[in-house]
Design a protein around this motif. Structure first.
Motif, PDB file in Angstrom:
ATOM      1  N   GLY A 224       7.638  54.584  38.046  1.00  0.00           N
ATOM      2  CA  GLY A 224       6.791  53.547  39.665  1.00  0.00           C
ATOM      3  C   GLY A 224       5.356  53.252  39.075  1.00  0.00           C
ATOM      4  N   MET A 225       4.867  52.714  40.764  1.00  0.00           N
ATOM      5  CA  MET A 225       3.409  51.534  39.614  1.00  0.00           C
ATOM      6  C   MET A 225       3.191  51.679  41.081  1.00  0.00           C
ATOM      7  SD  MET A 225       2.599  48.529  37.729  1.00  0.00           S
ATOM      8  CE  MET A 225       0.605  48.623  37.162  1.00  0.00           C
ATOM      9  N   LYS A 226       1.339  51.851  41.388  1.00  0.00           N
ATOM     10  CA  LYS A 226       0.807  51.782  42.470  1.00  0.00           C
ATOM     11  C   LYS A 226      -0.341  50.514  41.653  1.00  0.00           C
ATOM     12  CE  LYS A 226      -2.704  52.420  45.271  1.00  0.00           C
ATOM     13  NZ  LYS A 226      -4.489  51.697  44.291  1.00  0.00           N
ATOM     14  N   VAL A 227       0.728  49.180  42.649  1.00  0.00           N
ATOM     15  CA  VAL A 227       0.152  48.169  41.754  1.00  0.00           C
ATOM     16  C   VAL A 227      -0.754  47.654  42.969  1.00  0.00           C
ATOM     17  CG1 VAL A 227       1.648  46.868  42.373  1.00  0.00           C
ATOM     18  CG2 VAL A 227      -0.325  45.890  40.930  1.00  0.00           C
ATOM     19  N   ASP A 228      -2.373  47.190  43.528  1.00  0.00           N
ATOM     20  CA  ASP A 228      -3.192  46.095  44.236  1.00  0.00           C
ATOM     21  C   ASP A 228      -2.514  45.173  44.950  1.00  0.00           C
ATOM     22  OD1 ASP A 228      -4.837  49.139  44.584  1.00  0.00           O
ATOM     23  OD2 ASP A 228      -6.225  48.185  43.637  1.00  0.00           O
ATOM     24  N   SER A 229      -2.406  44.592  45.996  1.00  0.00           N
ATOM     25  CA  SER A 229      -2.483  43.420  46.091  1.00  0.00           C
ATOM     26  C   SER A 229      -3.028  42.320  46.103  1.00  0.00           C
ATOM     27  CB  SER A 229      -2.220  43.399  48.223  1.00  0.00           C
ATOM     28  OG  SER A 229      -3.425  43.728  48.531  1.00  0.00           O
ATOM     29  N   ASP A 230      -3.897  42.479  44.817  1.00  0.00           N
ATOM     30  CA  ASP A 230      -5.157  41.592  45.211  1.00  0.00           C
ATOM     31  C   ASP A 230      -4.679  41.713  42.997  1.00  0.00           C
ATOM     32  OD1 ASP A 230      -5.995  43.792  44.010  1.00  0.00           O
ATOM     33  OD2 ASP A 230      -8.194  42.990  44.796  1.00  0.00           O
ATOM     34  N   MET A 231      -3.700  41.334  42.530  1.00  0.00           N
ATOM     35  CA  MET A 231      -3.523  41.711  41.070  1.00  0.00           C
ATOM     36  C   MET A 231      -2.350  41.094  40.301  1.00  0.00           C
ATOM     37  SD  MET A 231      -5.357  44.060  40.328  1.00  0.00           S
ATOM     38  CE  MET A 231      -4.950  44.897  39.209  1.00  0.00           C
ATOM     39  N   PHE A 232      -2.840  39.795  39.663  1.00  0.00           N
ATOM     40  CA  PHE A 232      -1.897  39.720  38.564  1.00  0.00           C
ATOM     41  C   PHE A 232      -0.553  40.240  37.976  1.00  0.00           C
ATOM     42  CE2 PHE A 232       0.021  37.459  34.839  1.00  0.00           C
ATOM     43  CZ  PHE A 232       0.523  36.801  35.175  1.00  0.00           C
ATOM     44  N   LEU A 233       0.445  40.722  37.640  1.00  0.00           N
ATOM     45  CA  LEU A 233       1.209  41.620  37.474  1.00  0.00           C
ATOM     46  C   LEU A 233       1.832  40.668  36.261  1.00  0.00           C
ATOM     47  CD1 LEU A 233       2.315  44.674  36.621  1.00  0.00           C
ATOM     48  CD2 LEU A 233       4.215  43.983  38.501  1.00  0.00           C
ATOM     49  N   ASN A 234       2.130  41.046  35.023  1.00  0.00           N
ATOM     50  CA  ASN A 234       3.066  40.771  34.249  1.00  0.00           C
ATOM     51  C   ASN A 234       4.150  41.440  33.984  1.00  0.00           C
ATOM     52  OD1 ASN A 234       4.510  39.695  31.404  1.00  0.00           O
ATOM     53  ND2 ASN A 234       2.150  38.273  31.228  1.00  0.00           N
ATOM     54  N   LEU A 235       5.314  41.301  34.112  1.00  0.00           N
ATOM     55  CA  LEU A 235       6.531  42.411  34.503  1.00  0.00           C
ATOM     56  C   LEU A 235       7.028  42.726  33.083  1.00  0.00           C
ATOM     57  CD1 LEU A 235       8.042  42.135  37.999  1.00  0.00           C
ATOM     58  CD2 LEU A 235       6.649  44.556  36.876  1.00  0.00           C
ATOM     59  N   GLU A 236       6.474  41.512  32.353  1.00  0.00           N
ATOM     60  CA  GLU A 236       7.900  41.535  30.921  1.00  0.00           C
ATOM     61  C   GLU A 236       6.997  42.298  29.971  1.00  0.00           C
ATOM     62  OE1 GLU A 236      10.035  39.392  29.485  1.00  0.00           O
ATOM     63  OE2 GLU A 236      11.010  38.722  31.440  1.00  0.00           O
TER      64      GLU A 236
END
Length: 376
Positions: A224-236
């Motif tokens: 699981g991941m808790k990630v804020d809504s103002d984040m860029f997330l590189n899923l690769e």
């Protein structure tokens, strides 16, 4: 002589009458003083009034430390009714089956889901679940994620699921906002809403609700991941980390690690925590709340540990306190620079390298995503 006796008797009766009138006047005056100065205070000491008085004093900073055993049946019923009709309340709701005074309101079992996707994990069987805490009114942030990294449901052959977590909307537009959330939930099927007041000081509650949802609705997920809504997330890059044979599959949590961070005692700071809530001068090691990833065996353990840990309003440090209680040490990622706080000036190569970084707006996320995904 007889006349003198009659006169004395008449005078005596007159004195008695005057004394009786004076006694009545003094009694009335005393009762008036008691009523004015003492009765309001006596009335204020009923359980309901006592709770409201205490709540009013502490609500501005520490909603997370209100305790349900102060509530009488009338307050509880009012809160439950308000949440059922999705109108805003100034108190934090608790469910009717909470009877133990040992359950503080940060514990997620004190709350119920208004909007839920309870069978979503059974249908999708995700490897990774992204849990995004977001304010109810931040529709643009959710739209931006749904059009960028939230669209990636299969990464390196592994299923990924994104869910948004909100509390109860507040303010004059709360009814309108709730109607919007209901429609958004019907349209996208990716909203979770619990019946706590959605405020900054209640992020600890929101985080614990996230952990409880993963523990009870999605135990089959690997991470699981808790990630804020103002984040860029590189899923690769994130998936490469999680699929690395050296990455633990249990008791694992990583992100931007914070060591020996001092507790802020200045009342002028948004991060202020009084000694009554957390007496130690420094926090236990924790992960910065912008984005941390964990093996999915941890949520039920964190929820269980939270029963015994007094809540405070710094949510990421609170998770760190739960981890300390469990004897679990947060792990540094193989490349700590991949969990980046702020990128500064945009560089495409940097976004291709990182796992997370904080952005300034939903529009910036969309613009950067388009550039990152363009063909070279």
């Amino acid at each position: 002589m007889k006349c003198d006796m009659v006169q004395n008797r008449t005078s005596y009766r007159s004195d008695i009458k005057k004394g009786f009138i004076l006694l009545i006047a003094l009694t009335f005056l005393l009762l008036t003083v008691v009523y004015i100065f003492f009765v309001p205070h006596m009335l204020a000491m009923t359980p309901n009034a006592l709770y409201k008085n205490l709540a009013k004093k502490i609500h501005s900073y520490y909603v997370v430390i209100e305790f349900p055993f102060f509530r009488d049946k009338q307050v509880q019923q009012t809160a439950t009714t308000q949440h059922t009709t999705t109108t805003q309340t100034t108190t934090v709701a608790v469910t009717n089956n909470i009877t133990s005074e040992h359950y503080h309101v940060a514990h997620p079992h004190n709350y119920q889901f208004i909007l839920d996707e309870s069978d979503k994990c059974l249908k999708q069987n995700p490897f990774l679940v992204l849990m995004v805490p977001v304010a109810p009114q931040q529709l643009e942030a959710r739209k931006a994620i749904r059009s960028t990294w939230g669209t990636e449901t299969n990464v390196q052959g592994k299923s990924v699921m994104t869910l948004f977590v909100v509390g109860l909307p507040g303010g004059a537009e709360s009814n309108k906002t709730q109607q919007m959330l209901n429609e958004e939930s019907r349209q996208h099927g990716d909203l979770l809403q619990s019946n706590f007041t959605d405020t900054y000081v209640n992020l600890t509650i929101k985080t614990m609700v996230i952990m409880d949802w993963l523990a009870t609705r999605c135990p089959q997920a690997s991470y699981g991941m808790k990630v804020d809504s103002d984040m860029f997330l590189n899923l690769e890059n994130l998936m490469t980390l999680l699929l690395d044979p050296k990455t633990p599959k249990q008791n694992y949590i990583t992100g931007m690690v914070m060591w020996n961070r001092p507790v802020v005692r200045s009342k002028n700071s948004k991060w202020y925590v009084p000694e009554e809530m957390y007496p130690e001068p420094t926090y236990p090691t924790y992960l910065l709340g912008m984005g941390y990833v964990f093996s999915n065996d941890l949520p039920p353990k964190i929820v269980e540990a939270s029963k015994d840990i007094k809540p405070f309003n710094i949510e990421d440090a609170y998770v760190g306190a739960c981890l300390k209680r469990l004897g679990i040490q947060p792990s540094s990622p193989p490349d700590p620079s991949q969990f980046k706080a702020y990128m500064g000036k945009y560089q495409r190569e940097e976004c291709l390298r990182v796992i997370t970084t904080i952005l300034g707006s939903p529009k910036q996320l969309i613009d950067i995503w388009k550039d990152v995904k363009r063909s070279v």
